[in-house]
Design a protein around this motif. Structure first.
Motif, PDB file in Angstrom:
ATOM      1  N   TYR A  72       1.800   6.425  -7.174  1.00 19.56           N
ATOM      2  CA  TYR A  72       0.815   7.483  -7.440  1.00 19.56           C
ATOM      3  C   TYR A  72       1.451   8.869  -7.352  1.00 19.56           C
ATOM      4  O   TYR A  72       1.201   9.744  -8.183  1.00 19.56           O
ATOM      5  CB  TYR A  72      -0.339   7.359  -6.443  1.00 19.56           C
ATOM      6  CG  TYR A  72      -1.416   8.396  -6.613  1.00 19.56           C
ATOM      7  CD1 TYR A  72      -2.314   8.336  -7.691  1.00 19.56           C
ATOM      8  CD2 TYR A  72      -1.538   9.446  -5.712  1.00 19.56           C
ATOM      9  CE1 TYR A  72      -3.300   9.297  -7.860  1.00 19.56           C
ATOM     10  CE2 TYR A  72      -2.522  10.416  -5.864  1.00 19.56           C
ATOM     11  CZ  TYR A  72      -3.400  10.328  -6.943  1.00 19.56           C
ATOM     12  OH  TYR A  72      -4.370  11.286  -7.098  1.00 19.56           O
ATOM     13  N   LEU A  73       2.323   9.064  -6.331  1.00 22.87           N
ATOM     14  CA  LEU A  73       2.991  10.364  -6.139  1.00 22.87           C
ATOM     15  C   LEU A  73       4.312  10.453  -6.907  1.00 22.87           C
ATOM     16  O   LEU A  73       4.955  11.504  -6.906  1.00 22.87           O
ATOM     17  CB  LEU A  73       3.256  10.598  -4.647  1.00 22.87           C
ATOM     18  CG  LEU A  73       2.025  10.654  -3.730  1.00 22.87           C
ATOM     19  CD1 LEU A  73       2.457  10.779  -2.268  1.00 22.87           C
ATOM     20  CD2 LEU A  73       1.118  11.825  -4.109  1.00 22.87           C
ATOM     21  N   LEU A  80       0.832  -1.208   0.000  1.00 23.56           N
ATOM     22  CA  LEU A  80       0.000   0.000   0.000  1.00 23.56           C
ATOM     23  C   LEU A  80       0.870   1.264   0.000  1.00 23.56           C
ATOM     24  O   LEU A  80       0.579   2.227  -0.708  1.00 23.56           O
ATOM     25  CB  LEU A  80      -0.940  -0.009   1.210  1.00 23.56           C
ATOM     26  CG  LEU A  80      -1.934  -1.175   1.277  1.00 23.56           C
ATOM     27  CD1 LEU A  80      -2.847  -1.035   2.489  1.00 23.56           C
ATOM     28  CD2 LEU A  80      -2.767  -1.275   0.002  1.00 23.56           C
ATOM     29  N   VAL A  81       1.949   1.251   0.791  1.00 26.60           N
ATOM     30  CA  VAL A  81       2.887   2.388   0.791  1.00 26.60           C
ATOM     31  C   VAL A  81       3.528   2.532  -0.589  1.00 26.60           C
ATOM     32  O   VAL A  81       3.687   3.644  -1.112  1.00 26.60           O
ATOM     33  CB  VAL A  81       3.970   2.201   1.889  1.00 26.60           C
ATOM     34  CG1 VAL A  81       5.035   3.291   1.788  1.00 26.60           C
ATOM     35  CG2 VAL A  81       3.329   2.226   3.279  1.00 26.60           C
ATOM     36  N   SER A  82       3.871   1.390  -1.209  1.00 22.17           N
ATOM     37  CA  SER A  82       4.469   1.416  -2.557  1.00 22.17           C
ATOM     38  C   SER A  82       3.481   1.964  -3.587  1.00 22.17           C
ATOM     39  O   SER A  82       3.872   2.695  -4.504  1.00 22.17           O
ATOM     40  CB  SER A  82       4.909   0.010  -2.967  1.00 22.17           C
ATOM     41  OG  SER A  82       5.934  -0.452  -2.112  1.00 22.17           O
ATOM     42  N   ALA A  83       2.203   1.599  -3.441  1.00 30.79           N
ATOM     43  CA  ALA A  83       1.176   2.114  -4.356  1.00 30.79           C
ATOM     44  C   ALA A  83       1.098   3.634  -4.270  1.00 30.79           C
ATOM     45  O   ALA A  83       0.983   4.327  -5.291  1.00 30.79           O
ATOM     46  CB  ALA A  83      -0.187   1.497  -4.018  1.00 30.79           C
ATOM     47  N   LEU A  84       1.205   4.151  -3.040  1.00 32.32           N
ATOM     48  CA  LEU A  84       1.210   5.608  -2.846  1.00 32.32           C
ATOM     49  C   LEU A  84       2.447   6.211  -3.505  1.00 32.32           C
ATOM     50  O   LEU A  84       2.382   7.285  -4.129  1.00 32.32           O
ATOM     51  CB  LEU A  84       1.179   5.933  -1.349  1.00 32.32           C
ATOM     52  CG  LEU A  84       1.110   7.418  -0.977  1.00 32.32           C
ATOM     53  CD1 LEU A  84      -0.194   8.033  -1.480  1.00 32.32           C
ATOM     54  CD2 LEU A  84       1.246   7.602   0.535  1.00 32.32           C
ATOM     55  N   GLY A  85       3.578   5.507  -3.396  1.00 31.24           N
ATOM     56  CA  GLY A  85       4.819   5.964  -4.023  1.00 31.24           C
ATOM     57  C   GLY A  85       4.703   6.046  -5.533  1.00 31.24           C
ATOM     58  O   GLY A  85       5.205   6.992  -6.155  1.00 31.24           O
ATOM     59  N   VAL A 109      -2.258  -2.175  -4.724  1.00 29.91           N
ATOM     60  CA  VAL A 109      -3.335  -2.088  -3.720  1.00 29.91           C
ATOM     61  C   VAL A 109      -4.042  -3.442  -3.589  1.00 29.91           C
ATOM     62  O   VAL A 109      -4.253  -3.944  -2.474  1.00 29.91           O
ATOM     63  CB  VAL A 109      -4.345  -0.979  -4.085  1.00 29.91           C
ATOM     64  CG1 VAL A 109      -5.577  -1.054  -3.173  1.00 29.91           C
ATOM     65  CG2 VAL A 109      -3.700   0.400  -3.974  1.00 29.91           C
ATOM     66  N   LEU A 168       9.300   6.208  -1.398  1.00 31.86           N
ATOM     67  CA  LEU A 168       8.176   5.477  -0.810  1.00 31.86           C
ATOM     68  C   LEU A 168       8.179   4.010  -1.252  1.00 31.86           C
ATOM     69  O   LEU A 168       7.730   3.133  -0.510  1.00 31.86           O
ATOM     70  CB  LEU A 168       6.846   6.142  -1.175  1.00 31.86           C
ATOM     71  CG  LEU A 168       6.527   7.448  -0.439  1.00 31.86           C
ATOM     72  CD1 LEU A 168       5.228   8.062  -0.950  1.00 31.86           C
ATOM     73  CD2 LEU A 168       6.429   7.211   1.069  1.00 31.86           C
ATOM     74  N   ALA A 177       0.012   0.883  -9.685  1.00 31.33           N
ATOM     75  CA  ALA A 177      -0.470   1.337  -8.370  1.00 31.33           C
ATOM     76  C   ALA A 177      -1.712   0.553  -7.948  1.00 31.33           C
ATOM     77  O   ALA A 177      -1.807   0.089  -6.802  1.00 31.33           O
ATOM     78  CB  ALA A 177      -0.770   2.843  -8.403  1.00 31.33           C
TER      79      ALA A 177
END
Length: 464
Positions: A125-126, A118-123, A205, A131, A201
């Motif tokens: 996305y951003l 989940l942290v990687s997915a945010l990484g 998730v 991340l 991403a």
């Protein structure tokens, strides 16, 4: 037993305490391997992470890499960090694992591995590579290490009559996890792919949630046997193998024995020899049989090696229950050294069948080495701290993960630079691997029964 479980469930530690996981009368020990597999099949995804590399280089450009996209060298650190933190968490969390029990450890692994996605997915996305390093590399890597070692000591305690088979079942799952994860991840990325997204991403998730649920189910299902439990109708053999102790060695004391370091070298040398060629298998067979092997056939060869890597974990570990752990490693080292010496000759003779058969057998022994070592440790040091001792021994895997590929890649590059034909550039490397296995043979030969001065006293053993 019932009062213990009820008291633990309402006690200060609650549902996740070690006491709350003690099995009630009538519990079948065959419920434990599926619980271990629920974790190992998930964390085995690590071997399939490379399917994300190409899509991750196109996060900005979508169809092709843009100037702001990440390079493959930048992305390579994600997997490297995950393996480093697998080794570190397995090594340093050993005492904690033995103290709190498998359920809390496995649930923590589920939180870390699933949360890392989940942290990687945010990484993604951003578009922040830090991340991904933190998510999959650090947090996910900790989940890998905790998930890998947590079911092992429990399985060994439930199967004192079949230690090798029990650990082989779980660790086979780690070898097979990538075979599910690779096509599954590709299918998910294709499903989520759009004009504005590569689908990475969204796939992260989904994987994070699915892996968290599966690993949590394993954590909830796991049980530990009551003190002094034995399988129905089984009694320890009177003429027990002198290499199998009935005593226990404390995790810190184990590091003061020569046996720990000899077994560290045994695992390191076996893994170094296998892991180096595993990463180069596709290129190696294509360069050895240039006119005969296509890229598609080479990919099939890699898939076949994965099957033997996975199957070898169960077959060799189960065989070790019959022929003994020390003898099993003797087979690995003698047969492995002979095969590594012969493989270049099979290539020069143009014999694809013998080349493939030799590598399949080599990779089965590579996998078998991983699955047999926990039972070997339990034979030498007892079962009280085997999970933690196994965790510390896995630093040999981390070291081999660096040494093996470096040996293969750099020696091959040197040979090619000296004018050696690419098809012949692996000969020296493979002969060096054979020498490493000969050294491993002598390390294994030196393994003797642990001196009694290292054993815990009777009162401490009973408490454990």
């Amino acid at each position: 037993m019932t009062s213990i479980n009820q008291g633990a469930a309402h006690g200060p530690h609650g549902f996740f305490s070690k006491e709350a996981t003690v099995a009630r009368p009538g519990f079948s020990r065959w419920m434990v391997p599926p619980a271990a597999l629920a974790v190992h099949l998930c964390i085995g995804q690590a071997y399939a992470f490379s399917v994300f590399n190409a899509p991750l280089t196109k996060i900005v450009g979508i169809t092709q890499s843009a100037p702001d996209d990440w390079s493959l060298t930048t992305l390579g650190w994600i997997f490297s960090l995950a393996i480093v933190f697998l080794g570190l968490s397995a090594a340093f969390a050993g005492k904690w694992l033995e103290k709190v029990g498998p359920r809390r450890t496995m649930f923590t692994a589920a939180c870390c591995f699933g949360g890392g996605f989940l942290v990687s997915a945010l990484g993604v996305y951003l578009h922040q590579i830090a991340l991904l390093y933190l998510g999959y590399g650090v947090i996910g890597g900790i989940g890998l290490g905790l998930g890998y070692v947590s079911p092992v000591s429990t399985l060994i305690r439930w199967f004192p009559d079949r230690r090798g088979m029990a650990t082989g079942m779980a660790i086979m799952g780690f070898g097979g996890g990538a075979m599910i994860a690779a096509p599954g991840s590709v299918a998910l990325m294709n499903y989520f792919k759009s004009a504005t997204s590569t689908g990475v991403a969204e796939t992260f998730v989904v994987l994070g949630v699915v892996y968290f649920i599966s690993m949590t189910i394993g954590a909830l299902a796991i049980r530990i046997p009551p003190a002094d439990w034995k399988p129905a109708g089984w009694t320890p053999p009177v003429t027990a193998n002198r290499m199998i102790t009935k005593n226990h060695v404390h995790i810190d004391q184990a590091l003061k024995t020569p046996q720990f370091y000899l077994l560290w070298l045994v695992l390191f040398l076996n893994v170094t020899a296998g892991i180096g060629v595993l990463g180069q298998a596709s290129v190696m067979i294509q360069e050895s049989f240039k006119a005969q092997i296509t890229a598609g056939a080479a990919a099939g060869f890699v898939g076949l090696l994965s099957l033997f890597n996975m199957g070898g974990r169960f077959v060799w570990a189960s065989a070790s229950d019959w022929i003994g752990r020390k003898n099993t490693y003797f087979v690995f080292f003698v047969l492995g050294a002979v095969l590594y010496y012969l493989v270049p000759q099979f290539a020069r003779a143009g014999n694809v069948a013998l080349f493939v058969a030799a590598y399949c057998l080599i990779l089965s022994m590579y996998g078998g080495g991983f699955a047999t070592i926990p039972a070997y440790l339990a034979d030498m040091f007892g079962t009280a701290f085997v999970g933690g001792i196994h965790g510390r021994l896995l630093t040999a895997w981390a070291a081999a993960g660096i040494a093996g590929p470096v040996l293969v890649n750099y020696i091959r590059a040197y040979e090619v630079a000296q004018g050696v034909a690419k098809a012949d550039a692996y000969t020296m490397t493979l002969h060096i691997m054979a020498v490493l296995l000969v050294i491993g043979f002598f390390c294994n030969l030196l393994v003797k029964r642990v001196n009694e001065r290292h054993h815990m006293d009777t009162a401490a053993q009973t408490a454990s």
